[in-house]
Design a protein around this motif. Structure first.
Motif, short mmCIF file in Angstrom:
data_model
loop_
_atom_site.label_atom_id
_atom_site.label_comp_id
_atom_site.label_asym_id
_atom_site.label_seq_id
_atom_site.Cartn_x
_atom_site.Cartn_y
_atom_site.Cartn_z
N ILE A 434 -30.72 -2.45 23.44
CA ILE A 434 -32.04 -2.44 24.13
C ILE A 434 -31.81 -2.22 25.59
CG2 ILE A 434 -33.79 -4.04 24.71
CD1 ILE A 434 -33.47 -5.81 22.06
N LEU A 469 -35.10 1.49 23.27
CA LEU A 469 -33.65 1.48 22.52
C LEU A 469 -33.07 2.76 22.92
CD1 LEU A 469 -34.95 0.21 19.15
CD2 LEU A 469 -34.49 -1.04 20.93
N LEU A 484 -37.92 -5.29 15.49
CA LEU A 484 -37.81 -5.63 16.94
C LEU A 484 -38.75 -6.91 17.09
CD1 LEU A 484 -36.78 -4.57 19.55
CD2 LEU A 484 -39.13 -3.52 19.82
N LEU A 543 -33.18 -6.98 18.42
CA LEU A 543 -33.12 -5.93 17.61
C LEU A 543 -32.28 -6.29 16.38
CD1 LEU A 543 -34.11 -2.86 16.60
CD2 LEU A 543 -31.86 -2.14 17.55
N SER A 552 -28.74 -6.22 19.09
CA SER A 552 -28.70 -6.17 20.36
C SER A 552 -29.79 -7.21 20.71
CB SER A 552 -29.09 -4.72 20.89
OG SER A 552 -29.32 -4.77 22.12
#
Length: 771
Positions: A434, A469, A484, A543, A552
């Motif tokens: 991210i 992203l 997400l 994510l 992430s």
């Protein structure tokens, strides 16, 4: 000659020798007096069995005695024309008292007015009505009554209880329903009073109504109690009473009595019905609250309904216990609503944090504690907040933790303990990060175009929110099934076939862009359409892959810079900072662009770049504006997003706005990646893209295979073709209409299926599996 005298909402009618007791002419009863041929007064449907109004020269039809004997002077107990400020309700006399706890003939405790027994063995639907008035009653001053039914003494009822100089507004009526089946009843009315206080009693009547006016209310169901407050102190919380009733009766009235042990006080005047009106609404619900605080835990309440004639005699008694409304531990936390974030993403045991959602607050007096004293708790507080998120920072991947809420209603056995695991493998390394979050696009009044992140021409604090992203690797990443999410829920679920090429950004906007921003984009497909709902007061975005591991995550607090995005500096690896604070590129946001490069530094403004698969080729289209010194475009193709091959060149249309088209007549079967390499007249180059497209030639194919919910066709069903789906047993499952490009499989049972396409005498069949 007809004379009408009115006082205190009662009426006296005089016609010759016919006198109608005012008790029987209340507006709520609506029972008019008529006269027969003999001139005798006849009440429609109502019969007066006994009457005592204390007016001379007779005692009326309901004789009485008093204990003690009547006396008057400085102290009063007996029939009087006035006592203190109290005057007769009607006529000249009433029974009154003043300072009856005395040595002049009075006494402490009950001073009784005793009426002769009444035989109602041949009568039904009987009630007693009388009027009372009290002035200046203090604690210990009460008006009560006792009844005996066939010689059996019933509970004493206090119909007016003194408390700190309490008075009635005027003469007040009180009704007592005598149950059908009683043979003989006797009434005793008592006064307990001391000091400079006054009371009066008048117009006692025993009334029966005719069975020609039956009760149309059928019954009352069991009452439900709803606490209006909750505390640990006994006898302090108030409640509401809900009672379902059946039927409807247009002249029915409600009487409510309340007391600490048995129904004692008539609290009808201070009781309000927030529900249905049983005189007009059939089969409804009474919702009763008492404005004077008479419905208090530990009290007993009696609710009675009867009509003007006394034939409705429905009663419901509600008993409550002390601390019935005691504060219980209602805080609700579901382990499934705990969301984790990672301080780092490695293959080892990473540090992280948990956001723990709770509801059903507040719980005053409660405190939070954690099994690991080194974990720092912050965020919303269940002691003061109705709902919110508790933030626990300093967790270690692979450890088990317990959150405890104690105190207040969560004391002792009610304490709430929430064990949960920050499981090993929650935080893993991955090439997709991210890179930028736009959670507060226009915190102030800024509405300039630089903050129109999705390029739809409207600067919005909701639709311009985005999460960017970036694939920092040299290979494409399949994001199919990735999620997400933010602290309160999922923002976007990546559909099957989502491929993020290497070195490419992908931006999820609250509202999908209407123009090409130079990288793949999409509108969030979960939650509220047109809004990501990122929390300006602090949030966590993660994510995660289909296995649930976080690849992430980023977080921010309430003091994060607003009116701009948060971007990594340097790109892909650095911490999140306010974009306006990036000295190399101090702009509000840079979706689809490197955060360290100015948004307007491009030699060619590209407004669109698309790849579209046909039956035999792939069409590449792009548009430009403000071309400056552009020489030509080189078109490059890649099978994996890593190695690129030049497949064509298109000359510039000049320093202006241009629309371009290039046809790739030899695309590879499967996913193809394309990018533009723009070359200006000085030899400098700039790369745009890549974009990707799936090419499956003219032959119809399907994907994914196996498919659980949705089956996609490589191209829509042509208009001149027919398409059918058969199962493995040769049964026809359905025909696909022209133009359809996907099939909903949710109703299909698991098994093997065949898609058959017939066009121009050619037949194509494709097998697929639903697991």
């Amino acid at each position: 000659m007809l004379l009408t005298f009115t006082r205190a909402a009662t009426t006296l009618l005089v016609l010759g020798l016919c006198w109608v007791p005012p008790t029987l002419l209340l507006p709520s009863e609506g029972k008019p007096c008529s006269f027969n041929i003999a001139g005798t007064c006849v009440l429609a449907q109502i019969q007066t069995l006994r009457l005592q109004d204390f007016d001379e020269p007779t005692q009326g039809s309901w004789p009485y005695t008093s204990d003690p004997e009547p006396y008057s002077g400085e102290d009063t107990w007996g029939v009087t024309q006035g006592v203190g400020p109290i005057e007769p309700l009607n006529g000249q006399f009433f029974f009154g008292g003043h300072d009856i706890n005395n040595a002049n003939g009075g006494r402490r405790g009950n001073n009784d007015l005793i009426f002769e027994p009444v035989d109602m063995s041949e009568t039904r639907n009987v009630r007693i009505r009388f009027y009372y008035r009290a002035v200046g009653f203090d604690n210990g001053d009460d008006l009560k009554y006792r009844l005996t039914y066939d010689g059996v003494l019933q509970d004493e009822v206090t119909f007016f209880e003194g408390s700190a100089d309490r008075s009635t507004d005027d003469w007040e009526p009180h009704d007592i329903i005598i149950p059908n089946g009683v043979g003989i009843f006797q009434l005793t009315v008592s006064a307990v009073q001391n000091g400079n206080d006054y009371f009066g009693l008048d117009d006692f009547a025993v009334i029966a109504n005719d069975i020609d006016d039956p009760c149309s209310l059928i019954g009352l169901e069991d009452a439900e109690i709803t606490c209006l407050s909750e505390s640990t102190e006994p006898g302090t919380d108030l409640f509401r009473i809900s009672i379902r009733y059946s039927g409807v009766d247009d002249d029915a009235v409600l009487v409510v009595e309340a007391g600490a042990t048995t129904p004692a006080r008539d609290v009808t005047a201070t009781t309000i019905n927030l529900g249905d009106d049983f005189t007009t609404v059939p089969d409804g619900t009474l919702i009763l609250e008492n404005t004077a605080g008479e419905f208090e835990e530990g009290d007993e309440v009696q609710v009675s309904i009867f009509d003007g004639g006394g034939d409705c005699m429905l009663t419901q008694r509600i008993s409550t216990t002390e601390n019935r409304c005691s504060n219980t531990c209602d805080i609700n936390i579901s382990v499934d609503n705990i969301r984790f974030g990672c301080a780092a993403n490695t293959e080892g045991a990473d540090d992280g944090r948990a956001r723990i959602r709770f509801t059903n607050g507040p719980e005053p007096g409660s405190v939070l504690s954690f099994s690991d004293p080194d974990v720092v708790l912050s965020g919303d507080d269940p002691a003061t907040d109705e709902r919110g998120t508790i933030l626990a920072e300093g967790l270690t991947e692979g450890e088990r933790y317990t959150l405890t809420i104690s105190g207040g209603g969560c004391t002792g056995d009610e304490a709430l303990t929430v064990p949960f695991d920050f499981a090993a493998g929650t935080c893993i390394s991955g090439p997709v990060v991210i890179n930028e979050v736009n959670f507060d696009p226009i915190a102030g009044s800024s509405t300039d175009a630089a903050r129109d992140a999705n390029g739809d021409g409207v600067t919005s604090g909701s639709s311009d929110e985005f999460v960017e992203l970036f694939n920092s690797s040299r290979a494409p990443v399949d994001l199919s099934g990735y999620l997400l999410a933010e602290a309160t829920g999922i923002l976007h679920e990546f559909p099957e076939g989502t491929i993020l090429p290497p070195g490419t950004a992908l931006v999820i906007f609250a509202a999908a862009p209407t123009t090409d921003l130079g990288c793949p984009t999409a509108g969030a497909n979960r939650g509220i359409p047109g809004s990501l709902g990122l929390n300006n007061g602090g949030d966590e975005v993660t994510l995660s892959n289909p296995a649930g591991s976080i690849v992430s995550s980023v977080s921010w607090t309430a003091d994060a810079p607003a009116d701009q995005s948060l971007a990594r500096s340097p790109d892909f690896s650095g911490p999140l900072v306010g974009h306006l604070g990036i000295t190399a590129n101090p702009i509000p946001q840079s979706a689809c662009q490197f955060n360290a490069e100015p948004f307007d530094a491009l030699p060619v403004g590209l407004t669109g770049f698309r790849a579209t698969a046909g039956e035999k080729e792939v069409s590449l289209e792009w548009e430009t504006e403000d071309e400056r010194h552009n020489k030509h475009f080189l078109i490059e193709r890649s099978a994996d997003g890593s190695g690129w091959m030049a497949i064509g060149r298109v000359a510039s249309q000049g320093d202006s706005t241009g629309e371009y088209l290039y046809i790739d007549t030899q695309p590879a079967v499967g996913v193809n990646y394309y990018r533009l390499r723009q070359v200006d007249r000085s030899g400098e180059e700039r790369t745009y893209g890549p974009v990707s497209v799936r090419f499956l030639s003219h032959r119809l194919t399907v994907y994914p295979n196996p498919a659980r919910e949705t089956l996609y066709l490589s191209r829509p069903v042509p208009k001149d073709a027919t398409a059918f789906i058969w199962n493995a047993n040769g049964q026809l499952m359905g025909r696909l209409p022209d133009g359809v490009g996907q099939v909903d499989l949710t109703a299909y049972p698991a098994g093997i299926y065949v898609l058959r396409l017939e066009q121009d005498g050619e037949v194509q069949t494709t097998r697929f599996l639903k697991p």
